[in-house]
Scaffold this motif. Structure first.
Motif, PDB file in Angstrom:
ATOM      1  N   VAL A 185      95.292 -68.062 -67.003  1.00  0.00           N
ATOM      2  CA  VAL A 185      94.516 -67.172 -67.882  1.00  0.00           C
ATOM      3  C   VAL A 185      93.738 -67.967 -68.938  1.00  0.00           C
ATOM      4  CG1 VAL A 185      96.168 -66.666 -69.764  1.00  0.00           C
ATOM      5  CG2 VAL A 185      94.633 -64.868 -68.930  1.00  0.00           C
ATOM      6  N   HIS A 186      94.082 -69.244 -69.071  1.00  0.00           N
ATOM      7  CA  HIS A 186      93.307 -70.096 -69.975  1.00  0.00           C
ATOM      8  C   HIS A 186      91.922 -70.377 -69.404  1.00  0.00           C
ATOM      9  CE1 HIS A 186      92.216 -73.617 -72.484  1.00  0.00           C
ATOM     10  NE2 HIS A 186      92.996 -73.020 -73.367  1.00  0.00           N
ATOM     11  N   TRP A 187      91.824 -70.310 -68.054  1.00  0.00           N
ATOM     12  CA  TRP A 187      90.561 -70.672 -67.391  1.00  0.00           C
ATOM     13  C   TRP A 187      89.932 -69.489 -66.664  1.00  0.00           C
ATOM     14  CZ3 TRP A 187      89.701 -75.255 -69.300  1.00  0.00           C
ATOM     15  CH2 TRP A 187      90.785 -76.104 -69.584  1.00  0.00           C
ATOM     16  N   LEU A 188      90.744 -68.558 -66.185  1.00  0.00           N
ATOM     17  CA  LEU A 188      90.235 -67.479 -65.341  1.00  0.00           C
ATOM     18  C   LEU A 188      90.348 -66.139 -66.067  1.00  0.00           C
ATOM     19  CD1 LEU A 188      92.122 -68.602 -62.098  1.00  0.00           C
ATOM     20  CD2 LEU A 188      89.739 -69.074 -62.684  1.00  0.00           C
ATOM     21  N   SER A 189      89.758 -65.094 -65.466  1.00  0.00           N
ATOM     22  CA  SER A 189      89.865 -63.761 -66.066  1.00  0.00           C
ATOM     23  C   SER A 189      91.294 -63.245 -65.903  1.00  0.00           C
ATOM     24  CB  SER A 189      88.897 -62.804 -65.385  1.00  0.00           C
ATOM     25  OG  SER A 189      89.363 -62.509 -64.086  1.00  0.00           O
ATOM     26  N   ALA A 190      91.624 -62.205 -66.678  1.00  0.00           N
ATOM     27  CA  ALA A 190      92.977 -61.651 -66.621  1.00  0.00           C
ATOM     28  C   ALA A 190      93.305 -61.137 -65.217  1.00  0.00           C
ATOM     29  CB  ALA A 190      93.107 -60.524 -67.647  1.00  0.00           C
ATOM     30  N   GLY A 232      95.979 -63.206 -73.457  1.00  0.00           N
ATOM     31  CA  GLY A 232      94.574 -62.796 -73.328  1.00  0.00           C
ATOM     32  C   GLY A 232      93.756 -63.902 -72.691  1.00  0.00           C
ATOM     33  N   ALA A 233      92.521 -63.567 -72.312  1.00  0.00           N
ATOM     34  CA  ALA A 233      91.634 -64.554 -71.686  1.00  0.00           C
ATOM     35  C   ALA A 233      91.397 -65.726 -72.630  1.00  0.00           C
ATOM     36  CB  ALA A 233      90.311 -63.898 -71.312  1.00  0.00           C
TER      37      ALA A 233
END
Lengths: 105, 227
Positions: free
Chosen positions: B200-205, A60-61
């Motif tokens: 995905v830790h920094w950006l949208s999915a 997930g985000a």
């Protein structure tokens, strides 16, 4: 424009663009063969996209969706599939394993 | 269609795969219906969306984007996410028969699960498998959305009975099948996993998915053409 109308417009625009994306291959490429480099890229794309989809779905985000209790079920599903067990059984094992672990923790 | 492609697994195999994907997608479609309505979308529009868009990730992106920034960011994020359908469509083109119009219409059956399942080891697409699997998924996707939009089950309930694992588990078994048939792609899948996890830790999915898909460019090395 009301909010409901704006929502409807957004849905129809998305549906139209989606149609265009999916039609682009047959319409633009036609019957022409792909260059070798593009063919190699297209062959590799599913593996990269699948791996990324799984990872993003699990994390997930900002990794806010990550739940360690997914892992044993997924590992069991992967191991069973490598042993040649039917796909649906592998998925059921992942579901039951995850639900069981959540019930215990 | 190339004459030396492997035989199709047939319509029956497509039905089997379609039902399995549809069942795997059911909790997602129910969740989507409930999610959209809880974000202020009328149930009727949500059901129309599932009927004419039929793309889970883009639909979630549209609702999320709409809540955070209005129509333009919503459409931008959803369409960015669906850019992946362009290369998938190009890869499918040679496996579809008939006129350009007919092929363009048949290409609408390209959805993630069915497309991945219809991949043959030689890179071509099993057309009966693709069409049937998608046709069996579509009504269940709409029905699931309607159930979610009209009944709004809690996400806690879906999580409690383990249904949120169905989607990644399904894609995992397909990925394993794909990599067993084409072992040279294993490093690419591993690299895409790492890139997706970091981004995905920094950006949208949606953006992370596209960033990770660039790893596939690695496959161009060795084809004798510049990347």
């Amino acid at each position: 424009m009301t909010t409901t109308t704006t929502m409807l417009v957004a849905v129809f625009v998305l549906a139209f663009l989606n149609f265009c994306y999916k039609a682009s291959g047959p319409v633009i490429l036609g019957d022409r063969p792909l260059p070798p480099s593009f063919k190699a890229l297209i062959d590799a794309l599913p593996a990269a996209l699948l791996a990324a989809l799984i990872t993003i779905n699990l994390l997930g985000a900002r990794w806010e969706h990550f739940d360690w209790r997914f892992m044993p079920g997924l590992a069991a599903a992967a191991a069973l599939r490598l042993l040649g067990i039917a796909q649906i059984v592998c998925i059921l094992v992942a579901v039951v394993g995850t639900a069981g672990l959540r019930a215990l923790t | 269609m190339p004459s030396d492609t492997p035989p199709s697994e047939g319509w029956k195999a497509g039905i089997r795969v379609g039902v399995m994907i549809a069942l795997a997608g059911l909790p997602i479609s129910i969740s989507f219906g409930a999610f959209a309505v809880s974000n202020g979308w009328p149930a009727a529009i949500v059901i129309v969306m599932s009927t004419i868009v039929f793309s889970g990730s883009a639909q979630f992106a549209l609702v999320t984007g709409f809540a955070s920034g209005g129509m333009i960011p919503a459409i931008a994020s959803a369409t960015l996410l669906n850019l992946r359908f362009i290369p998938l469509s190009i890869a499918t083109a040679s496996s579809l028969p008939g006129s350009k119009l007919r092929r363009a219409i048949e290409a609408q059956s390209i959805v993630d699960g069915a497309w991945f399942a219809a991949q043959r080891p030689d890179g071509t697409i099993d057309r009966p498998m693709l069409l049937t699997a998608t046709l069996f998924q579509w009504p269940l996707w709409i029905a699931g959305t309607a159930v979610g939009a009209l009944s709004k089950p809690s996400t806690e309930f879906v999580d409690k009975i383990g249904l949120d694992i169905v989607f990644p588990a399904f894609f995992l078994v397909i990925l394993i099948d794909s990599l067993r048939a084409r072992r040279p792609l294993i490093p690419i899948a591993l690299a895409a996993t790492a890139v997706a996890a970091i981004s995905v830790h920094w950006l949208s999915a949606g953006v992370s998915l596209i960033v990770a898909s660039f790893v596939a460019l690695w496959a161009i090395r060795g084809t004798g053409e510049p990347s």
